[in-house]
Design an enzyme around this catalytic site. Structure first.
Site, short mmCIF file in Angstrom:
data_model
loop_
_atom_site.label_atom_id
_atom_site.label_comp_id
_atom_site.label_asym_id
_atom_site.label_seq_id
_atom_site.Cartn_x
_atom_site.Cartn_y
_atom_site.Cartn_z
N GLU A 266 0.86 -1.19 0.00
CA GLU A 266 0.00 0.00 0.00
C GLU A 266 0.89 1.23 0.00
OE1 GLU A 266 -1.36 3.26 0.88
OE2 GLU A 266 -1.69 2.49 2.91
N CYS B 261 -3.09 8.41 4.04
CA CYS B 261 -2.93 7.84 2.70
C CYS B 261 -4.21 7.94 1.88
CB CYS B 261 -2.46 6.39 2.79
SG CYS B 261 -3.53 5.33 3.76
#
Length: 628
Positions: free
Chosen positions: A310, A348
């Protein structure tokens, strides 16, 4: 009365009465089993020592130049990014220490793999209860190590963690139970299923922006699937990781399981390669930047260790003109503010670009500007003003009036200032912010002034590079098609938001379908993260998923099992190679069968099993009989 004279009416519905009594008995038995199961899974209370730094009245030394590196020492220096206060020093793991930890984890995992889902849920329920009972302490430790506000810690650390715990407790077993798969005509006597089994010892290399949740998320999944975990926290949050992992370790030891199932190993990047290339690691979860991901994946490739990656995003929020002005002000703008400025923009899945259609753009600009200019910076933890900054006369109650905390460090300040200046030089308009902020009470804190830029275009660096900062970027789109084009113009594709009237505006669903992203929220921000859905992106945002069924299954060994069905075993039906297909030495005295006959038999078998229509299947059967 004698037994012989006892009268039982023959016309009573004895069958119905008997059936009713049987049903009541079964229901009572099931209820009893259910209560026993709940007792078996009931959480237990346990204690975890709270770090002195998180206790009321603590005041740490303020570092003149806060940094995690100390000259002449290999230790990791931990400090509060919001105040510059020293939290302590942590000795980093060494290659030998990593080897020992992997061996301990492997030994503990062998026994843990034998536990039942009931036992695993009991551990998770106990951790859930501890977190709910100690929310304030956990949030305080997260704030100390990351500089975020208490509100951001409660929402971004605790809420999503207890949601994952609750989801796993409720749905985890179903997600990794063996799953029946269909067979075919020729193999009709087979039973097919897919099983998800433990992998052994896993590793998770996680980022600093959510020190509690990023640590606990892989802990939850790893324990439930029967594996062990070596956690590599960011060196920037090495202080809090020890306390957070001890929450899981104490739950395990209290319930008589080996705490070595979960181990936290802070280390410098130069040592991390030893962990990511370790032959004892079966899977790696990595949360971080793209440059570091290349190094991690190259290292993992040494033993072909799978990696879930990720890598952040440049998430767009598309605002269509079907949003009414009142909805825009009352509902959309507060969501945008939270999406942009949560954890000072260090998120994020934070909103890094607002892409607004013409009418919405003109309405949004003044609404955002007023709110962003009024945002207040600081530490949300109480402290002694005299200890932090003797020249400051601010009241200690200032911590109650804080909107945004600090950034993790000042390392990105030059890049942020340059990106903003470059955008302005290319035609963007700076409405507020754009530079680091020297806090009057916390001059050693890492603060960046909340920023708003409008008239940003896709050719600007600020529109394509992840900022991870409290910066709102407003971009104009001519219509929905243009908004989609702008949204897809970066190399990132993690999350996205679309705001519009879904019942009357077909462009809402069109945006959901055509925007390149791993996750999309409609008329919301990041909602997919709190509802048990898989988390992850595409393109430059990485690959693989954690969260939901896909996340649990992703850290398991996916095993396909094909065996004779129960009825086939009972009837003695099993696979036998037809004589015509056996090797030559087995038939006709070793002379075998000619190839042509074998081919005709196989052709008939395929016709029988796969042809459309009964006539062709019948011909196939005849071909098999004739050549068998």
């Amino acid at each position: 009365m004698e037994l012989s004279t006892l009268y039982l009416p023959a016309d009573l519905p004895w069958l119905e009465i008997s059936f009713t009594i049987l049903c009541v008995f079964v229901l009572l038995s099931l209820a009893r089993l259910g209560s026993l199961s709940k007792d078996d899974e009931a959480p237990v209370d346990y204690r975890v020592p709270l770090p002195e730094q998180a206790k009321a009245g603590w005041t740490g030394k303020v570092l003149e130049k806060p940094t995690i590196k100390v000259s002449g020492s290999s230790a990791i220096q931990c400090y509060n990014p919001a105040t510059g206060q020293l939290l302590g020093r942590v000795n980093p793991a060494t290659p030998d220490g990593i080897d020992r930890a992997v061996v301990k984890a492997a030994e503990a995992q062998q026994e843990w793999a034998k536990t039942t889902f009931t036992q695993r849920r009991k551990v998770l329920r106990s951790m859930l209860k501890f977190i709910l009972d100690n929310q304030d302490d956990i949030a305080t430790v997260a704030c100390l190590d990351s500089g975020k506000t208490k509100v951001d810690a409660m929402v971004g650390e605790i809420l999503v963690t207890i949601e994952k715990l609750k989801w796993t407790i409720k749905h985890g077993e179903k997600a990794i139970q063996p799953e029946r798969r269909p067979t075919n005509f020729i193999m009709m006597y087979k039973h097919n299923e897919v099983r998800w089994e433990h992998l052994g010892v896993l590793a998770a290399c996680v980022s600093w922006n959510y020190p509690f949740h990023n640590a606990f998320s892989p802990i939850i999944s790893t324990l439930f699937t029967g594996s062990a975990l070596i956690l590599k926290p960011s060196e920037s949050t090495a202080f809090s990781s020890a306390y957070f992992t001890s929450i899981a370790r104490h739950a395990l030891s209290t319930l008589h399981h080996n705490p070595n199932l979960i181990q936290s190993l802070p280390m410098w990047p130069s040592t991390a390669n030893h962990l990511t290339s370790h032959p004892g690691i079966s899977h790696i979860t990595f949360i971080g930047s793209r440059p570091v991901a290349h190094t991690v994946c190259a290292s993992a490739a040494k033993y072909l260790t799978p990696v879930c990656v990720e890598l952040g995003g440049k998430d767009p929020a598309i605002i269509l003109d079907s949003v009414s002005p009142s909805e825009l002000e009352r509902k959309v703008v507060p969501i945008l503010m939270r999406g942009i400025f949560t954890s000072a923009g260090q998120n994020c899945i934070g909103i890094e670009r607002i892409i607004a259609c013409p009418r919405s753009y003109s309405l949004l600009l003044p609404l955002l500007e007023t709110r962003i200019k009024n945002l207040r910076l600081g530490s949300s933890l109480p402290s002694s003003p005299d200890r932090i900054n003797p020249t400051s006369h601010a009241q200690d109650q200032d911590h109650e009036n804080i909107d945004i905390g600090a950034l993790i460090s000042s390392a990105r300040f030059p890049f942020l200032s340059e990106a903003i200046s470059s955008a302005v030089a290319q035609g963007a308009k700076l409405h507020c912010g754009g530079a680091p902020h020297i806090h009057p009470k916390y001059p050693q804190g890492h603060y960046f002034t909340p920023t708003l830029l409008s008239s940003v275009t896709t050719d600007m660096t600020i529109a394509s590079t992840e900022l991870f900062a409290p910066v709102a970027v407003l971009m104009r789109a001519s219509d929905a098609s243009d908004a989609i084009r702008i949204a897809n113009s970066t190399s990132y594709a993690l999350g996205a938001s679309v705001f519009g009237a879904p019942l009357s505006d077909p462009d809402v669903e069109r945006c959901v379908k055509e925007v390149q992203a791993g996750m999309v929220s409609v008329n919301d921000f990041g909602a997919y993260y709190a509802t048990g859905l898989p988390f992850g992106g595409v393109k430059g945002s990485g690959y693989g998923r954690f969260g939901g069924e896909e996340g649990l299954r992703g850290i398991c060994n996916l095993k396909a099992v094909c065996q004779d069905a129960g009825w086939a075993r009972w009837m003695g039906v099993r696979t036998r190679i037809p004589k015509v297909l056996r090797y030559g030495s087995e038939v006709n005295g070793g002379e075998g069968v000619r190839q042509g006959r074998k081919v005709r038999f196989l052709r008939g078998m395929m016709e029988l099993g796969y042809a459309e229509g009964w006539r062709r299947r019948a011909r196939g059967l005849w071909e098999m009989v004739r050549n068998g």
